[in-house]
Design a protein around this motif. Structure first.
Motif, PDB file in Angstrom:
ATOM      1  N   HIS A 254     108.901 -17.965  35.974  1.00 19.26           N
ATOM      2  CA  HIS A 254     110.020 -16.880  35.852  1.00 19.26           C
ATOM      3  C   HIS A 254     110.754 -16.017  36.884  1.00 19.26           C
ATOM      4  CE1 HIS A 254     105.767 -18.376  35.073  1.00 19.26           C
ATOM      5  NE2 HIS A 254     105.959 -17.813  34.046  1.00 19.26           N
ATOM      6  N   THR A 255     110.772 -15.233  36.055  1.00 17.42           N
ATOM      7  CA  THR A 255     111.760 -14.509  37.109  1.00 17.42           C
ATOM      8  C   THR A 255     111.329 -12.967  37.558  1.00 17.42           C
ATOM      9  OG1 THR A 255     114.080 -15.022  35.925  1.00 17.42           O
ATOM     10  CG2 THR A 255     114.705 -12.696  36.879  1.00 17.42           C
ATOM     11  N   LEU A 256     111.502 -12.816  38.827  1.00 18.64           N
ATOM     12  CA  LEU A 256     110.815 -11.547  39.613  1.00 18.64           C
ATOM     13  C   LEU A 256     111.550 -10.353  39.498  1.00 18.64           C
ATOM     14  CD1 LEU A 256     108.526 -13.502  41.365  1.00 18.64           C
ATOM     15  CD2 LEU A 256     108.140 -12.380  39.588  1.00 18.64           C
ATOM     16  N   SER A 257     110.825  -9.265  38.988  1.00 20.36           N
ATOM     17  CA  SER A 257     112.446  -8.301  39.488  1.00 20.36           C
ATOM     18  C   SER A 257     111.307  -6.852  39.914  1.00 20.36           C
ATOM     19  CB  SER A 257     113.223  -7.754  37.889  1.00 20.36           C
ATOM     20  OG  SER A 257     113.404  -8.268  37.633  1.00 20.36           O
ATOM     21  N   LEU A 258     112.153  -6.513  40.942  1.00 19.15           N
ATOM     22  CA  LEU A 258     111.083  -5.256  41.509  1.00 19.15           C
ATOM     23  C   LEU A 258     111.798  -4.285  40.715  1.00 19.15           C
ATOM     24  CD1 LEU A 258     109.324  -4.593  43.966  1.00 19.15           C
ATOM     25  CD2 LEU A 258     111.404  -4.286  45.843  1.00 19.15           C
ATOM     26  N   LEU A 259     110.781  -3.451  40.416  1.00 22.32           N
ATOM     27  CA  LEU A 259     111.286  -1.981  40.010  1.00 22.32           C
ATOM     28  C   LEU A 259     111.428  -0.653  40.877  1.00 22.32           C
ATOM     29  CD1 LEU A 259     109.008  -2.649  36.414  1.00 22.32           C
ATOM     30  CD2 LEU A 259     111.375  -3.521  36.677  1.00 22.32           C
ATOM     31  N   PRO A 260     111.701   0.095  40.477  1.00 23.36           N
ATOM     32  CA  PRO A 260     112.093   1.803  40.706  1.00 23.36           C
ATOM     33  C   PRO A 260     110.921   1.690  40.759  1.00 23.36           C
ATOM     34  CG  PRO A 260     113.936   1.451  39.014  1.00 23.36           C
ATOM     35  CD  PRO A 260     113.230   0.356  38.928  1.00 23.36           C
ATOM     36  N   GLU A 261     110.290   2.509  42.021  1.00 24.62           N
ATOM     37  CA  GLU A 261     109.086   3.768  41.923  1.00 24.62           C
ATOM     38  C   GLU A 261     109.517   5.331  41.763  1.00 24.62           C
ATOM     39  OE1 GLU A 261     105.968   2.461  42.359  1.00 24.62           O
ATOM     40  OE2 GLU A 261     107.189   0.060  42.505  1.00 24.62           O
ATOM     41  N   MET A 262     108.708   5.934  41.371  1.00 27.77           N
ATOM     42  CA  MET A 262     109.279   6.642  40.026  1.00 27.77           C
ATOM     43  C   MET A 262     107.915   7.808  41.143  1.00 27.77           C
ATOM     44  SD  MET A 262     111.421   6.503  38.373  1.00 27.77           S
ATOM     45  CE  MET A 262     111.349   8.040  37.670  1.00 27.77           C
ATOM     46  N   VAL A 263     108.471   9.120  41.941  1.00 30.65           N
ATOM     47  CA  VAL A 263     107.551  10.587  42.161  1.00 30.65           C
ATOM     48  C   VAL A 263     108.099  10.906  41.987  1.00 30.65           C
ATOM     49  CG1 VAL A 263     106.559  11.131  44.616  1.00 30.65           C
ATOM     50  CG2 VAL A 263     106.705   8.866  44.925  1.00 30.65           C
ATOM     51  N   LEU A 264     107.132  12.526  41.230  1.00 32.95           N
ATOM     52  CA  LEU A 264     107.303  13.425  40.748  1.00 32.95           C
ATOM     53  C   LEU A 264     108.669  13.396  39.483  1.00 32.95           C
ATOM     54  CD1 LEU A 264     106.595  15.897  43.519  1.00 32.95           C
ATOM     55  CD2 LEU A 264     105.395  15.004  41.820  1.00 32.95           C
ATOM     56  N   GLY A 265     109.046  12.225  39.061  1.00 38.79           N
ATOM     57  CA  GLY A 265     109.921  12.065  38.724  1.00 38.79           C
ATOM     58  C   GLY A 265     111.977  11.506  38.819  1.00 38.79           C
ATOM     59  N   ALA A 266     111.227  11.367  40.369  1.00 40.23           N
ATOM     60  CA  ALA A 266     112.601  11.541  40.361  1.00 40.23           C
ATOM     61  C   ALA A 266     112.601   9.876  41.402  1.00 40.23           C
ATOM     62  CB  ALA A 266     112.900  12.237  41.775  1.00 40.23           C
ATOM     63  N   GLU A 267     112.936   8.202  41.235  1.00 44.86           N
ATOM     64  CA  GLU A 267     113.362   7.442  41.775  1.00 44.86           C
ATOM     65  C   GLU A 267     113.256   7.404  43.394  1.00 44.86           C
ATOM     66  OE1 GLU A 267     116.236   3.658  40.823  1.00 44.86           O
ATOM     67  OE2 GLU A 267     116.138   4.734  38.946  1.00 44.86           O
ATOM     68  N   VAL A 268     112.442   6.700  44.514  1.00 45.73           N
ATOM     69  CA  VAL A 268     112.684   6.998  45.906  1.00 45.73           C
ATOM     70  C   VAL A 268     112.341   5.426  46.042  1.00 45.73           C
ATOM     71  CG1 VAL A 268     111.220   8.505  45.695  1.00 45.73           C
ATOM     72  CG2 VAL A 268     109.827   6.276  45.223  1.00 45.73           C
ATOM     73  N   THR A 269     113.229   5.160  46.879  1.00 46.96           N
ATOM     74  CA  THR A 269     113.441   4.118  47.772  1.00 46.96           C
ATOM     75  C   THR A 269     111.537   3.538  48.066  1.00 46.96           C
ATOM     76  OG1 THR A 269     115.112   4.320  48.492  1.00 46.96           O
ATOM     77  CG2 THR A 269     114.103   2.437  49.850  1.00 46.96           C
ATOM     78  N   SER A 270     111.589   2.024  48.011  1.00 50.90           N
ATOM     79  CA  SER A 270     109.706   1.793  48.267  1.00 50.90           C
ATOM     80  C   SER A 270     109.953   0.374  49.626  1.00 50.90           C
ATOM     81  CB  SER A 270     109.361   0.367  47.546  1.00 50.90           C
ATOM     82  OG  SER A 270     109.900   0.022  47.440  1.00 50.90           O
ATOM     83  N   GLY A 271     111.364   0.558  50.476  1.00 52.19           N
ATOM     84  CA  GLY A 271     111.447   0.088  51.911  1.00 52.19           C
ATOM     85  C   GLY A 271     110.607  -1.336  51.626  1.00 52.19           C
ATOM     86  N   PHE A 272     110.994  -1.613  50.527  1.00 51.89           N
ATOM     87  CA  PHE A 272     111.051  -3.910  49.404  1.00 51.89           C
ATOM     88  C   PHE A 272     111.781  -3.881  49.082  1.00 51.89           C
ATOM     89  CE2 PHE A 272     106.361  -1.231  49.880  1.00 51.89           C
ATOM     90  CZ  PHE A 272     106.244  -1.934  50.507  1.00 51.89           C
ATOM     91  N   ALA A 273     112.474  -5.241  48.892  1.00 48.74           N
ATOM     92  CA  ALA A 273     113.170  -5.806  48.433  1.00 48.74           C
ATOM     93  C   ALA A 273     112.509  -6.839  48.243  1.00 48.74           C
ATOM     94  CB  ALA A 273     114.280  -5.928  49.307  1.00 48.74           C
ATOM     95  N   LEU A 274     113.072  -8.126  47.017  1.00 53.43           N
ATOM     96  CA  LEU A 274     112.122  -9.464  46.628  1.00 53.43           C
ATOM     97  C   LEU A 274     113.368 -10.481  47.293  1.00 53.43           C
ATOM     98  CD1 LEU A 274     111.089  -9.426  42.718  1.00 53.43           C
ATOM     99  CD2 LEU A 274     110.249  -9.636  44.641  1.00 53.43           C
TER     100      LEU A 274
END
Length: 181
Positions: free
Chosen positions: A117-137
């Motif tokens: 399996h390949t894991l990907s961290l998807l962008p977080e959306m808040v009110l329709g805008a991408e925000v940085t989650s503070g996480f990485a894989l």
């Protein structure tokens, strides 16, 4: 398939082992049953990486007892299963943890034993805008990638996709809780 399960008008199946079943019934019932597309009752005991063939022994009842009609080998093509779930070993992080700090390890549940399996961290959306989650894989680990402050937020989320070798994917959102120092 359950042992001695009634499959047709007068047709039963006995499972001898994971790769052998016996159909029993009148020659007409057995023949009619096997000729119907998609009506074959065999399911391998193992999954996609199991035995590539199965032996089917067919018996018929002419009214005076069972009469063996023969046996045949059926080739089985492996079918990929979609990953079932993604698990995270830990969902807590202490505020002000250094970048690279491991939060938890992901495990992908999949019926296909040995599937990669390949894991990907998807962008977080808040009110329709991408925000940085503070996480990485980092491989199969969720790690801190930016400062996290408990006074600003007590929880964050991370959305992860797991894709198997055949391209089938599952996505799951994880809530990560911030511990105050």
């Amino acid at each position: 398939v359950d042992e001695d399960a009634l499959l047709g008008p007068a047709l039963t199946v006995d499972r001898v082992n994971a790769a052998v079943i016996i159909l029993t019934g009148s020659p007409t019932d057995v023949t009619n049953y096997l000729r119907q597309p998609g009506n074959f009752p065999f399911q391998a005991g193992e999954n996609a990486f199991g035995a590539p063939f199965a032996e089917v022994r067919i018996s018929g009842n002419d009214g005076s007892g069972d009469v063996a009609l023969g046996k045949t080998t059926v080739n089985i093509a492996a079918v990929n299963d979609v990953p079932e779930d993604i698990l995270l070993s830990n969902a807590f992080v202490t505020e002000n943890s250094a970048p690279g700090t491991v939060i938890g390890t992901f495990t992908v549940l999949d019926d296909d034993v040995g599937d990669v399996h390949t894991l990907s961290l998807l962008p977080e959306m808040v009110l329709g805008a991408e925000v940085t989650s503070g996480f990485a894989l980092n491989g199969d680990m969720l790690v801190v990638s930016a400062p996290i402050d408990f006074e600003s937020t007590q929880s964050l989320s991370a959305t992860v996709e797991a894709r198997d070798a055949a391209g089938e994917a599952i996505t799951r959102r994880f809530d990560i809780f911030v511990n105050d120092l």
